[in-house]
Structures are given as structure tokens and as C-alpha cells.
Motif scaffolding. Structure first.
Motif, PDB file in Angstrom:
ATOM      1  N   GLY A 142      -4.468   3.419   6.424  1.00 50.67           N
ATOM      2  CA  GLY A 142      -5.914   3.353   6.531  1.00 50.67           C
ATOM      3  C   GLY A 142      -6.637   3.384   5.192  1.00 50.67           C
ATOM      4  O   GLY A 142      -7.836   3.119   5.134  1.00 50.67           O
ATOM      5  N   LYS A 182     -12.205   0.538  15.383  1.00 51.27           N
ATOM      6  CA  LYS A 182     -11.409   0.720  14.173  1.00 51.27           C
ATOM      7  C   LYS A 182     -11.786   2.050  13.531  1.00 51.27           C
ATOM      8  O   LYS A 182     -12.946   2.457  13.578  1.00 51.27           O
ATOM      9  CB  LYS A 182     -11.727  -0.442  13.211  1.00 51.27           C
ATOM     10  N   LYS A 189       0.837  -1.211   0.000  1.00 52.81           N
ATOM     11  CA  LYS A 189       0.000   0.000   0.000  1.00 52.81           C
ATOM     12  C   LYS A 189       0.867   1.256   0.000  1.00 52.81           C
ATOM     13  O   LYS A 189       0.587   2.218  -0.723  1.00 52.81           O
ATOM     14  CB  LYS A 189      -0.901   0.022   1.233  1.00 52.81           C
ATOM     15  N   GLU A 225     -11.561   2.887  10.277  1.00 52.80           N
ATOM     16  CA  GLU A 225     -12.225   2.740   8.989  1.00 52.80           C
ATOM     17  C   GLU A 225     -12.881   1.357   8.930  1.00 52.80           C
ATOM     18  O   GLU A 225     -12.410   0.440   9.575  1.00 52.80           O
ATOM     19  CB  GLU A 225     -11.235   2.830   7.805  1.00 52.80           C
ATOM     20  N   TRP A 228     -12.598  -1.016   6.929  1.00 58.24           N
ATOM     21  CA  TRP A 228     -11.936  -2.051   6.130  1.00 58.24           C
ATOM     22  C   TRP A 228     -10.633  -2.468   6.771  1.00 58.24           C
ATOM     23  O   TRP A 228     -10.196  -1.851   7.729  1.00 58.24           O
ATOM     24  CB  TRP A 228     -11.676  -1.561   4.692  1.00 58.24           C
TER      25      TRP A 228
END
Ligand code: CTP
Ligand code: MG
Ligand code: K
Length: 181
Positions: free
Chosen positions: A117, A177, A109, A179, A181
Motif C-alpha cells: 500500500g 481502495k 516496492k 489508499e 494511489w
């Protein structure tokens, strides 16, 4: 294998790989694994991958495997399927491998310009499955081959993304969390 025992076996066998990510969310914080270092102007991994989260996640996954081992006959009787037993190398492979897959995904990422995130659909849902099965196979190849018959593996690949979306949605709603995902 019929679908019912395949579903039960898939979920049972993958539980020690599912729990680490959630335990890491609850335990996370502290020193990032990359120590704040950057590569190509971006963090190597980012603040979302910490030593504490990784250790707690791995420990939680291994502990769960041992608990499931202790109850395997009762679970198998209750659900009417053959028991899944986790040899220690398989348990460590699933739990640590899940964490490593997630860490490898963060590395990818950051290299592709995604901030901490940011979502990466597909990778987010399957990184830990690939990591878990790969490390488990490295540490106990025979166990992986015996446990993950083709139907079981197919169930894992279909059910895991669904479970991941649901559990992360819950973690987001309850505020564990940042987010969903
Ligand atoms: N976490 C951790 N150590 C890990 C994995 C997760 O401490 N090895 C904790 C961090 O607090 C992290 C949270 O769990 O923020 C959520 O995990 P995840 O969604 O994987 O991390 P993100 O913060 O979204 O970062 P990234 O973009 O790198 O995935
Ligand atoms: Mg995330
Ligand atoms: K992740």
C-alpha cells in the motif's frame, strides 16, 4: 496525427489495460500469488497481489476489448475517428500485461522496503502501461506499432498518470481502495 484523434485512439486502445487494475481492486482477496513467501526478510509480492484479483482483472480487460470490438463501427462513427479493433492476442496482452506490470511494481516496492500500500510515485502510475504495451507487443507487435503512432503514445504517457490519479482517488473516496494511489 492531429491531437483529437490521437486522444480518442489512445484512450480507446488503452481501455483494456485501464480496467484490469480497477477490477482487481473490486475482486481482490484470497490466496496471494507469492503464497506468503518472503525474500530477504520481506514478502516477495505481498498480500495485495492475489490470484483472484489477477484473473478477474485480466478477464475484465479482455471482455471489455471484445465489447469494444462489437461496437467499434458505432464508436468510430460517433467520435469521428478511425476504429480501433483488438485482435485477441492484443487484448490479452493489454489486460494480462497491465496486471503483470502492477505485480512487477509490487516486487520492486518490496525489494526497496516499501510495505503493502505504500506509494511509489511514477511507478504506481505507469507500471501497468509499460506491462500492457510490452506484453501486447510480444503477442501482436504489428498491432502495437500500427495503433500507437508517436502522437498516440505521447498521449498515453501523459493522460494515463492523470487518469490513474483520478480513478484511484474516486476508488478511495467510495471506499473501494484503502489508499488513494
Ligand atoms: N489486487 C489483487 N490482485 C492484483 C492486484 C490488485 O487482488 N494482482 C487487489 C488487492 O486487494 C489490492 C488492491 O487490489 O490490495 C489494490 O491494488 P494495489 O494498489 O495494486 O495493491 P496494494 O494493496 O496497494 O499493494 P502494493 O503495495 O503491492 O501495490
Ligand atoms: Mg496500492
Ligand atoms: K499498484
Amino acid at each position: 496525427m492531429d491531437l483529437y484523434p490521437a486522444i480518442v485512439t489512445a484512450l480507446w486502445a488503452m481501455l483494456p489495460a485501464y480496467v484490469p487494475n480497477n477490477a482487481a481492486v473490486l475482486a481482490g482477496g484470497g490466496r496471494p500469488i507469492d503464497g506468503g513467501r518472503t525474500w530477504g526478510g520481506r514478502r516477495v509480492l505481498g498480500d495485495g497481489k492475489t490470484w483472484r484479483g489477477t484473473a478477474a482483472g485480466t478477464a475484465a480487460g479482455v471482455a471489455l476489448a471484445l465489447v469494444l470490438n462489437a461496437g467499434s463501427d458505432a464508436i468510430a462513427d460517433l467520435l469521428g475517428v478511425a476504429p480501433v479493433e483488438f485482435p485477441l492476442p492484443a487484448a490479452v496482452g493489454l489486460a494480462l500485461g497491465a496486471m503483470c506490470g502492477d505485480i512487477a511494481a509490487s516486487f520492486l516496492k518490496r525489494r526497496t522496503g516499501r510495505e503493502r500500500g505504500a506509494p511509489f510515485p511514477g511507478l504506481d502510475q505507469l507500471d501497468f502501461v509499460v506491462g500492457a504495451l510490452a506484453l501486447a507487443a510480444l503477442l501482436d507487435f504489428d498491432w502495437v506499432v500500427e495503433t500507437f503512432a508517436p502522437t498516440v503514445l505521447a498521449v498515453v504517457l501523459v493522460a494515463t498518470p492523470l487518469l490513474h490519479v483520478v480513478t484511484n482517488g474516486i476508488a478511495y473516496v467510495i471506499g473501494a481502495k484503502d489508499e488513494p494511489w
